[in-house]
Design a protein around this motif. Structure first.
Motif, PDB file in Angstrom:
ATOM      1  N   UNK A   7      19.968  27.248 -11.306  1.00  0.00           N
ATOM      2  CA  UNK A   7      20.225  28.723 -11.695  1.00  0.00           C
ATOM      3  C   UNK A   7      19.586  29.525 -11.541  1.00  0.00           C
ATOM      4  N   UNK A   8      19.208  30.457 -11.449  1.00  0.00           N
ATOM      5  CA  UNK A   8      17.795  31.248 -11.815  1.00  0.00           C
ATOM      6  C   UNK A   8      18.916  32.284 -12.320  1.00  0.00           C
ATOM      7  N   UNK A   9      17.930  32.797 -13.679  1.00  0.00           N
ATOM      8  CA  UNK A   9      18.259  33.602 -14.651  1.00  0.00           C
ATOM      9  C   UNK A   9      17.062  34.443 -14.805  1.00  0.00           C
ATOM     10  N   UNK A  65      24.655  25.381 -20.595  1.00  0.00           N
ATOM     11  CA  UNK A  65      26.004  24.230 -21.149  1.00  0.00           C
ATOM     12  C   UNK A  65      27.201  24.432 -20.966  1.00  0.00           C
ATOM     13  N   UNK A  66      28.062  25.699 -20.629  1.00  0.00           N
ATOM     14  CA  UNK A  66      29.338  26.318 -20.308  1.00  0.00           C
ATOM     15  C   UNK A  66      29.491  25.528 -18.913  1.00  0.00           C
ATOM     16  N   UNK A  67      28.486  25.530 -18.219  1.00  0.00           N
ATOM     17  CA  UNK A  67      28.508  25.447 -16.221  1.00  0.00           C
ATOM     18  C   UNK A  67      28.471  24.106 -16.348  1.00  0.00           C
ATOM     19  N   UNK A  68      28.108  23.432 -17.384  1.00  0.00           N
ATOM     20  CA  UNK A  68      27.586  22.216 -17.181  1.00  0.00           C
ATOM     21  C   UNK A  68      26.579  21.451 -16.042  1.00  0.00           C
ATOM     22  N   UNK A  69      25.161  22.989 -16.461  1.00  0.00           N
ATOM     23  CA  UNK A  69      24.392  22.901 -15.719  1.00  0.00           C
ATOM     24  C   UNK A  69      23.115  22.002 -16.244  1.00  0.00           C
ATOM     25  N   UNK A  70      22.210  21.388 -16.811  1.00  0.00           N
ATOM     26  CA  UNK A  70      21.193  20.696 -16.938  1.00  0.00           C
ATOM     27  C   UNK A  70      19.664  21.371 -17.045  1.00  0.00           C
TER      28      UNK A  70
END
Length: 278
Positions: free
Chosen positions: A4-6, A212-217
């Protein structure tokens, strides 16, 4: 492996004219081909962000999210109803509004629907916001009190704007105890704004909640920004990245600083260096 890139919007993802450099759009496509989500993260409202990213093929944003109001709102891309939200009370907003006017500042009231009421905007601010939708310009002569604005609900945040940005930051330091008593925290952005949000709300908290919602550390996330309101996100992410035009107060906290500025298409460098190269 990053998933993920924010990215901050103004002065990071968008150029000086608030447009998306074409290389950034190509970079999002390449990131998605490698299973990496692109998530806009801004102090602006969801509707305003969606307008700014209108040039992106919706297919590239399918299944992604938008973090708005400095982490206070989280929306699924394409869904105007947030599943996480926050806001000021009318009493706190009134205090901030009227104090700002007494200090001779331009005051912005950011509403949940994306409308921004700007009171006593100098010409520099009128030019800066001309590309944004939902702007309502007002003058304090007709709106000395918060109640006189007749807003349908309390704003999510209040901003003070000044062309004297260093003076604005010094004011924020002096007013910190008063802000603490009101339950708000100041942050700074775009070389012009002091943003006042409910305490504990920031882009870092928003990013961690979404991960957390996406299950990404957290260590699988990249955050990209340029100024103080991006700092919590840069520190929370697995890789905190500053664009070449990152402010001096944020630069020391970045894991990496890009060669590319916002005008050059900074996200293209992020994808090339940290997604494709890995």
């Amino acid at each position: 492996m990053y998933r993920l890139i924010a990215s901050d919007m103004d002065e990071t993802f968008l150029d000086a004219e608030h447009r998306i450099p074409e290389v950034n759009i190509r970079a999002i496509r390449r990131a998605r081909e490698h299973g990496v989500l692109f998530v806009p993260s801004s102090g602006r409202a969801y509707a305003s962000i969606m307008h700014s990213i209108g040039a992106i093929d919706p297919a590239l944003m399918e299944g992604s999210f938008v973090i708005s109001f400095n982490g206070g709102f989280i929306n699924r891309y394409g869904d105007p109803e947030p599943f996480a939200s926050c806001g000021l009370t009318s009493a706190v907003a009134a205090r901030l509004y009227e104090d700002g006017l007494r200090r001779g500042l331009c005051v912005l009231l950011n509403m949940p629907d994306g409308t921004v009421h700007i009171v006593d905007a100098p010409e520099s601010e009128r030019r800066y916001v001309r590309a944004y939708r939902g702007i309502e310009l007002k003058d304090s002569a007709s709106h000395r009190t918060f109640e006189s604005l007749r807003l349908p609900t309390a704003p999510v945040k209040v901003c003070y704007m000044s062309d004297d940005f260093e003076g604005l930051k010094r004011l924020g330091e002096r007013l910190a105890p008063a802000f603490f008593e009101l339950g708000v925290e100041p942050t700074f952005s775009s070389g012009r704004y002091m943003e006042l949000m409910p305490a504990g709300i920031n882009k870092g908290a928003g990013l961690l909640r979404l991960a957390e919602i996406l299950g990404i550390a957290p260590e699988q996330t990249i955050a990209v920004g340029d100024s103080a309101n991006d700092l919590a996100m840069i520190e929370a992410a697995g890789l905190g990245v500053g664009v070449a035009n990152v402010t001096d107060d944020v630069r020391p906290f970045c894991d990496a600083v890009l060669r590319a500025s916002a005008d050059d298409g900074a996200i293209a460098e992020v994808v090339e260096r940290f997604i494709l190269a890995s």
